[in-house]
Write a protein that holds these residues in place. Structure first.
Motif, mmCIF file in Angstrom:
data_model
loop_
_atom_site.group_PDB
_atom_site.id
_atom_site.type_symbol
_atom_site.label_atom_id
_atom_site.label_comp_id
_atom_site.label_asym_id
_atom_site.label_seq_id
_atom_site.Cartn_x
_atom_site.Cartn_y
_atom_site.Cartn_z
ATOM 1 N N UNK A 90 0.827 -1.207 0.000
ATOM 2 C CA UNK A 90 0.000 0.000 0.000
ATOM 3 C C UNK A 90 0.860 1.256 0.000
ATOM 4 N N UNK A 91 2.038 1.181 0.629
ATOM 5 C CA UNK A 91 2.910 2.359 0.654
ATOM 6 C C UNK A 91 3.374 2.737 -0.753
ATOM 7 N N UNK A 92 3.649 1.739 -1.597
ATOM 8 C CA UNK A 92 4.037 2.031 -2.983
ATOM 9 C C UNK A 92 2.889 2.707 -3.724
ATOM 10 N N UNK A 93 1.676 2.233 -3.470
ATOM 11 C CA UNK A 93 0.493 2.823 -4.106
ATOM 12 C C UNK A 93 0.345 4.276 -3.665
ATOM 13 N N UNK A 94 0.445 4.514 -2.357
ATOM 14 C CA UNK A 94 0.322 5.876 -1.831
ATOM 15 C C UNK A 94 1.408 6.781 -2.422
ATOM 16 N N UNK A 95 2.613 6.271 -2.541
ATOM 17 C CA UNK A 95 3.712 7.048 -3.113
ATOM 18 C C UNK A 95 3.390 7.431 -4.557
ATOM 19 N N UNK A 96 2.840 6.493 -5.308
ATOM 20 C CA UNK A 96 2.473 6.773 -6.694
ATOM 21 C C UNK A 96 1.409 7.874 -6.764
ATOM 22 N N UNK A 97 0.418 7.815 -5.890
ATOM 23 C CA UNK A 97 -0.627 8.843 -5.854
ATOM 24 C C UNK A 97 -0.010 10.206 -5.531
ATOM 25 N N UNK A 98 0.852 10.251 -4.548
ATOM 26 C CA UNK A 98 1.463 11.521 -4.150
ATOM 27 C C UNK A 98 2.317 12.117 -5.272
ATOM 28 N N UNK A 99 2.922 11.279 -6.096
ATOM 29 C CA UNK A 99 3.695 11.765 -7.237
ATOM 30 C C UNK A 99 2.806 12.535 -8.219
ATOM 31 N N UNK A 100 1.538 12.148 -8.316
ATOM 32 C CA UNK A 100 0.630 12.864 -9.216
ATOM 33 C C UNK A 100 0.331 14.273 -8.705
ATOM 34 N N UNK A 101 0.205 14.426 -7.401
ATOM 35 C CA UNK A 101 0.034 15.778 -6.861
ATOM 36 C C UNK A 101 1.245 16.629 -7.239
ATOM 37 N N UNK A 102 2.441 16.052 -7.136
ATOM 38 C CA UNK A 102 3.661 16.778 -7.502
ATOM 39 C C UNK A 102 3.653 17.139 -8.984
ATOM 40 N N UNK A 103 3.250 16.201 -9.847
ATOM 41 C CA UNK A 103 3.197 16.470 -11.293
ATOM 42 C C UNK A 103 2.278 17.660 -11.590
ATOM 43 N N UNK A 104 1.229 17.805 -10.807
ATOM 44 C CA UNK A 104 0.270 18.893 -11.011
ATOM 45 C C UNK A 104 0.700 20.178 -10.304
ATOM 46 N N UNK A 105 1.817 20.125 -9.582
ATOM 47 C CA UNK A 105 2.294 21.303 -8.871
ATOM 48 C C UNK A 105 1.487 21.627 -7.630
ATOM 49 N N UNK A 106 0.824 20.621 -7.072
ATOM 50 C CA UNK A 106 0.002 20.818 -5.879
ATOM 51 C C UNK A 106 0.819 20.441 -4.646
ATOM 52 N N UNK A 107 1.004 21.399 -3.772
ATOM 53 C CA UNK A 107 1.779 21.186 -2.556
ATOM 54 C C UNK A 107 0.823 20.791 -1.439
ATOM 55 N N UNK A 108 1.134 19.696 -0.777
ATOM 56 C CA UNK A 108 0.328 19.214 0.352
ATOM 57 C C UNK A 108 1.121 19.353 1.641
#
Length: 170
Positions: free
Chosen positions: A1-19
């Motif tokens: 699940x951690x790999x999945x979560x990491x992949x999701x978080x990479x998409x926020x980065x691609x969109x320039x969205x800072x969390x």
């Protein structure tokens, strides 16, 4: 699940969205009880959800689909009015209404009866579409995934009605 979560978080980065660290910690991975995470799921961060409005960011991995549903009237409110704005990738959005001759998304195999909305709207970065309350809709990312900002009236997931009776949202 951690790999999945990491992949999701990479998409926020691609969109320039800072969390913030708290938003990362509160990332919701909704599989809708379908145990089909790569095909039917939604990944989201809720910034605010109060009695007046809701703001959230959603990620769909490549070709991932949010199942068909609607937001009905609840406790004297008309139901959720929501605007989707594409931030990254391509989103195939379907609402009930005029049926497109052919759709570009791929309905999950064996689920054809649960994806009936066919009015197609394709959103690219900067495009947005507003979905009226109580309107059936579903959406799917293109082959490169998608990031969507949602601005809406109050979100009440427990009241959402899904076309697929096996969906469990809460």
């Amino acid at each position: 699940m951690k790999d999945y979560q990491k992949q999701v978080l990479e998409y926020f980065q691609k969109a320039g969205i800072v969390l913030t660290p708290l938003e990362v910690k509160n990332l919701e991975i909704a599989d809708f009880g379908l145990r089909n995470l790569r095909e039917e799921a939604l990944n989201l961060v809720v910034y605010e959800n109060n009695a007046n409005y809701c703001a959230k960011e959603m990620v769909l991995l490549p070709n991932q689909t949010c199942p068909e549903h609607r937001h009905p009237p609840v406790k004297g409110r008309k139901g959720k009015l929501e605007t989707f704005r594409c931030r990254y990738g391509k989103v195939y959005l379907y609402v009930e209404g005029d049926k497109s001759s052919a759709i570009q998304a791929t309905v999950p195999e064996g689920k054809e009866d649960f994806y009936t909305a066919r009015e197609e709207h394709i959103l690219y970065p900067g495009d947005q579409f507003t979905i009226s309350p109580n309107v059936l809709h579903w959406f799917q990312a293109g082959p490169k995934g998608a990031v969507i900002s949602e601005f809406s009236t109050t979100s009440d997931d427990a009241s959402d009605i899904f076309s697929d009776p096996s969906v469990q949202r809460v």
